[in-house]
Enzyme design. Structure first.
Site, PDB file in Angstrom:
ATOM      1  N   CYS A   1       0.837  -1.202   0.000  1.00 15.76           N
ATOM      2  CA  CYS A   1       0.000   0.000   0.000  1.00 15.76           C
ATOM      3  C   CYS A   1       0.875   1.255   0.000  1.00 15.76           C
ATOM      4  O   CYS A   1       1.554   1.548   0.980  1.00 15.76           O
ATOM      5  CB  CYS A   1      -0.909  -0.040   1.229  1.00 15.76           C
ATOM      6  SG  CYS A   1      -1.765   1.507   1.590  1.00 15.76           S
TER       7      CYS A   1
ATOM      8  N   CYS B   1       0.110   3.709   2.770  1.00 14.95           N
ATOM      9  CA  CYS B   1       0.619   3.208   4.059  1.00 14.95           C
ATOM     10  C   CYS B   1       2.109   3.509   4.176  1.00 14.95           C
ATOM     11  O   CYS B   1       2.586   3.958   5.218  1.00 14.95           O
ATOM     12  CB  CYS B   1       0.381   1.700   4.192  1.00 14.95           C
ATOM     13  SG  CYS B   1      -1.353   1.205   4.065  1.00 14.95           S
TER      14      CYS B   1
END
Length: 103
Positions: free
Chosen positions: A28, A31
Site C-alpha cells: 500500500c 501506508c
C-alpha cells in the site's frame, strides 16, 4: 510500532487502556507514505498504544471490523471503540493527530 501477532492478541490489546490499531499492507503506497511519520505521531500521542495490523494477514478481522480501505485507524479504550479514521484516502500527519486529539 508493534505488529499484531494474533486475533487473541487483538482481543487482549483492545481491552487494555487506549489502543490505536493501524491497518495497512506492505504493498500500500499510502501506508508507506505515513510509515516514516508514525514514530513522531506515536511520541506526540503517548497516551495511546499503537499496533500495526497487516491487512493481508488479518483479512477476516478487517472484514469483521468493516475496514475496507487502508491505511485506516481504529481506536479502543478499555474494550470500547472510541473512534475510527477509515477511508481509502492518503492521510497526513496533521489529519492523524487531529483524529487522535478528538478522541
Amino acid at each position: 510500532m508493534k505488529e499484531l501477532k494474533s486475533i487473541e492478541e487483538f482481543e487482549t490489546l483492545k481491552n487494555k487502556g487506549k489502543t490505536v490499531f493501524m491497518f495497512g499492507a506492505d504493498w500500500c503506497g499510502d501506508c508507506r507514505y505515513i510509515d516514516p511519520l508514525m514514530p513522531e505521531i506515536e511520541s506526540e500521542n503517548d497516551d495511546f498504544t499503537f499496533i500495526h495490523v497487516d491487512r493481508d494477514e488479518f483479512m477476516d478481522l478487517c472484514a469483521d471490523l468493516a475496514i475496507f480501505g487502508i491505511p485506516s485507524f481504529l481506536a479502543y479504550e478499555d474494550g470500547e471503540e472510541i473512534g475510527r479514521f477509515v477511508s481509502k484516502d492518503r492521510k497526513t500527519k496533521e489529519e492523524i493527530n487531529d483524529f487522535l486529539a478528538a478522541l
